[in-house]
Design a protein around this motif. Structure first.
Motif, PDB file in Angstrom:
ATOM      1  N   LEU A 204       9.029 -20.024  12.983  1.00 43.18           N
ATOM      2  CA  LEU A 204       9.459 -21.161  12.146  1.00 43.18           C
ATOM      3  C   LEU A 204       8.291 -21.666  11.301  1.00 43.18           C
ATOM      4  O   LEU A 204       8.441 -21.984  10.118  1.00 43.18           O
ATOM      5  N   CYS A 205       7.107 -21.744  11.913  1.00 39.73           N
ATOM      6  CA  CYS A 205       5.913 -22.198  11.163  1.00 39.73           C
ATOM      7  C   CYS A 205       5.593 -21.197  10.046  1.00 39.73           C
ATOM      8  O   CYS A 205       5.344 -21.581   8.907  1.00 39.73           O
ATOM      9  N   GLN A 206       5.593 -19.924  10.425  1.00 41.02           N
ATOM     10  CA  GLN A 206       5.239 -18.887   9.444  1.00 41.02           C
ATOM     11  C   GLN A 206       6.212 -18.914   8.258  1.00 41.02           C
ATOM     12  O   GLN A 206       5.799 -18.808   7.098  1.00 41.02           O
ATOM     13  N   ASN A 207       7.508 -19.094   8.557  1.00 40.42           N
ATOM     14  CA  ASN A 207       8.509 -19.152   7.477  1.00 40.42           C
ATOM     15  C   ASN A 207       8.233 -20.310   6.532  1.00 40.42           C
ATOM     16  O   ASN A 207       8.355 -20.166   5.311  1.00 40.42           O
ATOM     17  N   GLN A 208       7.902 -21.461   7.102  1.00 40.41           N
ATOM     18  CA  GLN A 208       7.646 -22.635   6.252  1.00 40.41           C
ATOM     19  C   GLN A 208       6.420 -22.382   5.364  1.00 40.41           C
ATOM     20  O   GLN A 208       6.420 -22.703   4.175  1.00 40.41           O
ATOM     21  N   VAL A 209       5.368 -21.777   5.943  1.00 37.88           N
ATOM     22  CA  VAL A 209       4.150 -21.493   5.173  1.00 37.88           C
ATOM     23  C   VAL A 209       4.455 -20.493   4.059  1.00 37.88           C
ATOM     24  O   VAL A 209       4.096 -20.710   2.887  1.00 37.88           O
ATOM     25  N   ASP A 210       5.135 -19.410   4.410  1.00 33.75           N
ATOM     26  CA  ASP A 210       5.432 -18.362   3.420  1.00 33.75           C
ATOM     27  C   ASP A 210       6.288 -18.916   2.282  1.00 33.75           C
ATOM     28  O   ASP A 210       6.063 -18.610   1.114  1.00 33.75           O
ATOM     29  N   PHE A 211       7.276 -19.729   2.642  1.00 35.17           N
ATOM     30  CA  PHE A 211       8.182 -20.283   1.639  1.00 35.17           C
ATOM     31  C   PHE A 211       7.400 -21.205   0.684  1.00 35.17           C
ATOM     32  O   PHE A 211       7.605 -21.171  -0.534  1.00 35.17           O
ATOM     33  N   ALA A 212       6.501 -21.999   1.249  1.00 30.20           N
ATOM     34  CA  ALA A 212       5.710 -22.905   0.410  1.00 30.20           C
ATOM     35  C   ALA A 212       4.780 -22.106  -0.513  1.00 30.20           C
ATOM     36  O   ALA A 212       4.650 -22.419  -1.700  1.00 30.20           O
ATOM     37  N   LEU A 213       4.174 -21.043   0.034  1.00 27.26           N
ATOM     38  CA  LEU A 213       3.277 -20.226  -0.805  1.00 27.26           C
ATOM     39  C   LEU A 213       4.027 -19.571  -1.958  1.00 27.26           C
ATOM     40  O   LEU A 213       3.539 -19.512  -3.078  1.00 27.26           O
ATOM     41  N   ARG A 214       5.240 -19.098  -1.658  1.00 30.40           N
ATOM     42  CA  ARG A 214       6.050 -18.436  -2.701  1.00 30.40           C
ATOM     43  C   ARG A 214       6.464 -19.410  -3.802  1.00 30.40           C
ATOM     44  O   ARG A 214       6.619 -19.031  -4.946  1.00 30.40           O
ATOM     45  N   ASN A 215       6.685 -20.666  -3.443  1.00 30.38           N
ATOM     46  CA  ASN A 215       7.281 -21.609  -4.398  1.00 30.38           C
ATOM     47  C   ASN A 215       6.329 -22.669  -4.934  1.00 30.38           C
ATOM     48  O   ASN A 215       6.732 -23.500  -5.747  1.00 30.38           O
ATOM     49  N   LEU A 216       5.090 -22.640  -4.449  1.00 35.05           N
ATOM     50  CA  LEU A 216       4.159 -23.731  -4.766  1.00 35.05           C
ATOM     51  C   LEU A 216       4.069 -24.032  -6.269  1.00 35.05           C
ATOM     52  O   LEU A 216       4.184 -25.189  -6.695  1.00 35.05           O
ATOM     53  N   HIS A 217       3.907 -22.990  -7.077  1.00 32.42           N
ATOM     54  CA  HIS A 217       3.704 -23.208  -8.512  1.00 32.42           C
ATOM     55  C   HIS A 217       4.936 -23.850  -9.147  1.00 32.42           C
ATOM     56  O   HIS A 217       4.815 -24.745  -9.972  1.00 32.42           O
ATOM     57  N   THR A 218       6.109 -23.396  -8.746  1.00 31.53           N
ATOM     58  CA  THR A 218       7.358 -23.968  -9.293  1.00 31.53           C
ATOM     59  C   THR A 218       7.477 -25.433  -8.874  1.00 31.53           C
ATOM     60  O   THR A 218       7.806 -26.292  -9.685  1.00 31.53           O
ATOM     61  N   TRP A 219       7.230 -25.718  -7.606  1.00 28.57           N
ATOM     62  CA  TRP A 219       7.371 -27.093  -7.115  1.00 28.57           C
ATOM     63  C   TRP A 219       6.401 -28.039  -7.833  1.00 28.57           C
ATOM     64  O   TRP A 219       6.711 -29.199  -8.072  1.00 28.57           O
ATOM     65  N   MET A 220       5.213 -27.535  -8.134  1.00 25.79           N
ATOM     66  CA  MET A 220       4.172 -28.395  -8.723  1.00 25.79           C
ATOM     67  C   MET A 220       4.423 -28.728 -10.194  1.00 25.79           C
ATOM     68  O   MET A 220       3.827 -29.659 -10.731  1.00 25.79           O
ATOM     69  N   LYS A 221       5.275 -27.927 -10.839  1.00 26.08           N
ATOM     70  CA  LYS A 221       5.496 -28.123 -12.279  1.00 26.08           C
ATOM     71  C   LYS A 221       6.102 -29.495 -12.560  1.00 26.08           C
ATOM     72  O   LYS A 221       6.933 -29.976 -11.792  1.00 26.08           O
ATOM     73  N   ASP A 222       5.690 -30.096 -13.682  1.00 28.36           N
ATOM     74  CA  ASP A 222       6.343 -31.333 -14.112  1.00 28.36           C
ATOM     75  C   ASP A 222       7.805 -31.031 -14.383  1.00 28.36           C
ATOM     76  O   ASP A 222       8.143 -29.991 -14.941  1.00 28.36           O
TER      77      ASP A 222
END
Ligand code: NAD
Length: 469
Positions: A82-100
């Motif tokens: 569960l931890c690994q999934n959350q980390v991987d998902f955040a790494l995959r989407n970080l740039h999109t989430w950070m966009k204005d």
């Protein structure tokens, strides 16, 4: 090269001294310097978390076995993956989430740039419980780091072995100027909470949730409270008893019943109860054998205090399955109780152990009424062959999470928010919801330095304008 072993504020406090002040000051300075904001820095922290999980798998499995008697397989499915999934998902989407995020405009703002900026709050405090000591520490941490915050993590003092690994090993994988693990029980946490944080994320009991929220209120600090309570499980007369029994027994006994979203009690008719009890017996025997105390797949109760509390609950109603306990082994058998009264402790407090009371209701309406007369639960379960009945339960009640004909598999999904409502908590996380929780959504409008003619229209005096109306 990774920095050396971290110091753990709070572990040895000198009377009169504030054991946390230096650490918090260091973290605040790091946040003000702006170093946590770039995507590159955030991604490096998330990769550090990922590496921590991979390189210390065995150490973590051993710690979880010591704290909660978890097998390697159980640790894997209930914590590490569960931890690994959350980390991987955040790494995959970080740039999109950070966009204005662009905002829609009205007539007055047509020439402006309008957007939502997701900015970190600053210094975040995460307080975690003992029942999933890794997942409930790292899960929120993923969101806090992805959102660019500095973080203080205070793991539970009760799950000691996992706490030690988190304190000694985890900081080596993260930037220690921006992240710290502090240690302590209720007293030290009380002192920690006197400090001002920019966000507090708490997972634990409603009782302590109130203490945390009161402390946060002094600084107007926003909070997420992930709390617990009694999760009802309605079973319709038209269900196949064995299918329901398998699912309910599995999710009730998962982690020895020490799960915030576990089905806490069953609501069903006396006729269904007569079929469900032998089916539950058959499920329990299939999972844990004739003597569950010898099963490697059933854990133990975390402490003497909780063991005593649970043993007390065994005297409520009438035991129809299990009922055995062994203090020397902190063992409580998977137990089913019938004929329980609503006023008995087992129906008043969160059970948090492998004990399942059955309460009789005559109809779906009566079950809905029973649920709505109580605090809003963290999870609500409805078992029925009729999709209409499941829908009615969903439409006419409220809970943090809902499952029809299933246990708490919803929490494995990064696409769904996880959190309580009312007495079971406030706020949500998992997947993008974690990132959003730990980000301030800042409303931004950037206008043109010229084009004053367009602005003139809004300035007083308004007498000309009023005459035209
Ligand atoms: P708890 O409330 O006793 O402790 C949680 C955290 O608060 C720990 O870090 C602990 O050190 C700290 N704490 C304890 N007493 C304190 C005090 N007086 N002042 C300040 N801090 C204090 O909870 P617990 O026993 O560790 O965990 C069990 C509870 O947590 C159950 O109610 C369960 O339902 C709930 N829970 C909720 C979720 C969720 O996601 N909603 C998940 C797991 C557990």
């Amino acid at each position: 090269k990774r920095p050396g072993s971290a110091k753990h504020p709070g572990s040895e406090s000198t009377p009169g001294m504030d054991p946390f002040a230096d650490t918090l000051q260091r973290l605040r300075e790091a946040f003000v310097s702006g170093r946590t904001r770039p995507a590159k820095f955030r991604a490096a922290q998330l990769k550090g978390l990922s590496l921590f999980l991979q390189e210390n798998k065995q150490l973590l499995q051993e710690a979880l076995a010591q704290d909660l008697y978890k097998t390697a397989f159980h640790s894997e499915v209930s914590e590490l993956i569960l931890c690994q999934n959350q980390v991987d998902f955040a790494l995959r989407n970080l740039h999109t989430w950070m966009k204005d995020e662009p905002g829609a405009k009205n007539l007055m703002t047509q020439l402006d740039s309008v957007f939502i900026r997701k900015e970190p709050f600053g210094l975040v405090l995460i307080l975690s419980p003992w029942n999933y000591p890794l997942n409930l520490s790292l899960g929120p941490l993923v969101g806090a780091l992805a959102a660019g915050n500095c973080v203080v993590l205070k793991p539970s003092e009760i799950s000691k072995s996992t706490m030690k690994v988190l304190a000694k090993v985890l900081p080596r994988y993260l930037d220690q100027s921006c992240f710290a693990v502090v240690l302590g029980g209720p007293e030290e946490t009380g002192r920690l909470l006197e400090h001002k944080f920019d966000y507090i994320f708490f997972t634990g009991s409603p009782r302590v949730g109130k203490i945390v929220m009161a402390a946060a209120a002094k600084h107007l600090t926003p909070v997420t409270l992930e709390l617990g309570g009694k999760n009802p499980c309605y079973v319709d007369d038209n269900c196949d008893p064995q299918t329901v029994a398998n699912r309910v027994a599995f999710f009730r006994c998962f982690n020895t019943g020490q799960t915030c979203v576990a089905p806490d009690y069953v609501l069903c008719s006396p006729e269904m109860q007569a079929k469900l009890v032998p089916a539950l017996q058959s499920a329990i025997t299939r999972f844990y054998g004739n003597d569950p105390q010898r099963s490697p797949d059933l854990g133990r109760i975390i402490s003497q205090k909780h063991f005593q509390r649970l043993r007390g609950l065994l005297s409520c109603g009438r035991v129809v399955i299990g009922g055995q306990s062994d203090e020397s082994d902190l063992y409580i058998a998977p137990t089913v109780l019938v004929d329980v009264k609503e006023t008995e402790p087992v129906m008043q407090e969160e059970i948090f152990g492998p004990i399942l009371p059955i309460v009789n209701v005559r109809s779906l309406d009566q079950a809905i009424d029973f649920i709505n007369r109580r605090e809003k639960p963290l999870a609500l379960y409805a078992f029925s062959n009729s999709s209409q009945a499941v829908k009615q339960m969903l439409d006419r009640t409220s809970s943090g999470n809902f499952a029809g004909n299933q246990g708490f598999t919803f929490l494995t999904l990064t696409s769904l928010p996880f959190g309580g409502v009312g007495q079971s908590g406030m706020g949500r996380y998992h997947g993008k919801f974690s990132f959003d929780t730990f980000s301030h959504h800042r409303a931004c409008l950037l206008s043109h330095p010229g084009l004053e003619m367009l602005n003139n229209i809004r300035y007083p005096p308004y007498s000309d304008f009023e005459q035209k109306l």
